[in-house]
Design a protein around this motif. Structure first.
Motif, PDB file in Angstrom:
ATOM      1  N   ASN A 118       0.837  -1.191   0.000  1.00 47.62           N
ATOM      2  CA  ASN A 118       0.000   0.000   0.000  1.00 47.62           C
ATOM      3  C   ASN A 118       0.875   1.245   0.000  1.00 47.62           C
ATOM      4  O   ASN A 118       2.098   1.152   0.058  1.00 47.62           O
ATOM      5  CB  ASN A 118      -0.910   0.005   1.231  1.00 47.62           C
ATOM      6  N   GLU A 119       0.220   2.413   0.003  1.00 47.85           N
ATOM      7  CA  GLU A 119       0.930   3.680  -0.014  1.00 47.85           C
ATOM      8  C   GLU A 119       1.915   3.759   1.138  1.00 47.85           C
ATOM      9  O   GLU A 119       1.588   3.417   2.279  1.00 47.85           O
ATOM     10  CB  GLU A 119      -0.053   4.832   0.090  1.00 47.85           C
ATOM     11  N   GLN A 120       3.123   4.204   0.823  1.00 48.84           N
ATOM     12  CA  GLN A 120       4.117   4.457   1.849  1.00 48.84           C
ATOM     13  C   GLN A 120       4.076   5.933   2.231  1.00 48.84           C
ATOM     14  O   GLN A 120       4.049   6.799   1.366  1.00 48.84           O
ATOM     15  CB  GLN A 120       5.510   4.093   1.358  1.00 48.84           C
ATOM     16  N   PHE A 152       6.158   8.838   3.983  1.00 47.56           N
ATOM     17  CA  PHE A 152       7.551   9.123   4.283  1.00 47.56           C
ATOM     18  C   PHE A 152       7.694  10.180   5.370  1.00 47.56           C
ATOM     19  O   PHE A 152       6.868  11.089   5.498  1.00 47.56           O
ATOM     20  CB  PHE A 152       8.277   9.610   3.023  1.00 47.56           C
TER      21      PHE A 152
END
Lengths: 114, 111
Positions: free
Chosen positions: A101-103, A105
């Protein structure tokens, strides 16, 4: 929510010194990652963790160690810093759930080793 | 392991024109393909992603296409604007494995 935070933002080390970078997330994410970013090299994975108490090696693990004692924290250690470890370090987290899934940061840590 | 190649490394386009960035991957088991945008001095942020069960996905001026047979995927930005200037990274990942990033494309939007 603060999201993903990193401490410190900047650091200068002498060759052979040690230090620990701290990553914290308040999103209850399962997976956490440490990357280094060098000009023209993109984001290279150092180590990652798929849950509290677990860690695994990424593409460039040599010279680094990690620990995930608490779910919200992921620590990156340099035992004996070398000039080749001069880089920008990014931490990231993702919800996990058994699929990619979306990381999210962190803001990054700029490390210089002289 | 997975290897992601990204081209070009630098791209300059006139404002209003389209930009295309291409990536190839090596692991046929990869099924998740995100694109990240990184502005100067900032952290990477997800702009669009696609999973292997679809061939194309669009979000306003941004679209991504995926060709599983050829193992390549592309980012398309239409009607480019100055704020599109940034470094763009493609990436590939298997079901719950680590994400591997390409080396990035620096996009310049020319006035």
């Amino acid at each position: 929510n603060a999201g993903v935070t990193q401490t410190p933002k900047f650091r200068v080390l002498k060759t052979g010194q040690s230090m620990t970078l701290l990553c914290a997330q308040d999103m209850n994410h399962e997976y956490m990652y440490w990357y280094r970013q060098d000009p023209g090299m993109g984001l290279r994975l150092i180590h990652y963790s798929v849950g509290e108490g677990t860690t695994a090696k990424g593409e460039v693990p040599d010279g680094y160690n990690v620990s995930r004692l608490k779910k919200q924290n992921f620590l990156l250690g340099l035992e004996s810093a070398a000039p080749s470890q001069t880089s920008v370090y990014f931490c990231a987290s993702t919800v996990g759930l058994g699929r990619a899934n979306e990381q999210y940061f962190g803001p990054g840590t700029r490390l210089t080793v002289t | 392991g997975e290897n992601v190649e990204q081209h070009p490394s630098t791209l300059s386009v006139q404002e209003g024109d389209s930009a295309v960035i291409k990536c190839t991957y090596s692991d046929s088991a990869s099924n998740y393909f995100p694109w990240y945008k990184q502005e100067l001095g900032k952290r990477p942020q997800l702009i669009i992603d696609i999973r292997s069960n679809v061939g194309e996905k669009k979000d306003q001026r941004i679209a991504v296409t995926l060709n599983k047979t050829a193992k390549h995927f592309s980012l398309h930005i239409t009607e480019t604007q100055p704020e599109d200037s940034a470094v763009y990274f493609c990436a590939a990942s298997r079901r719950d494995d680590k994400i591997i990033f390409g080396k990035g494309t620096r996009l310049h939007i020319l006035p």
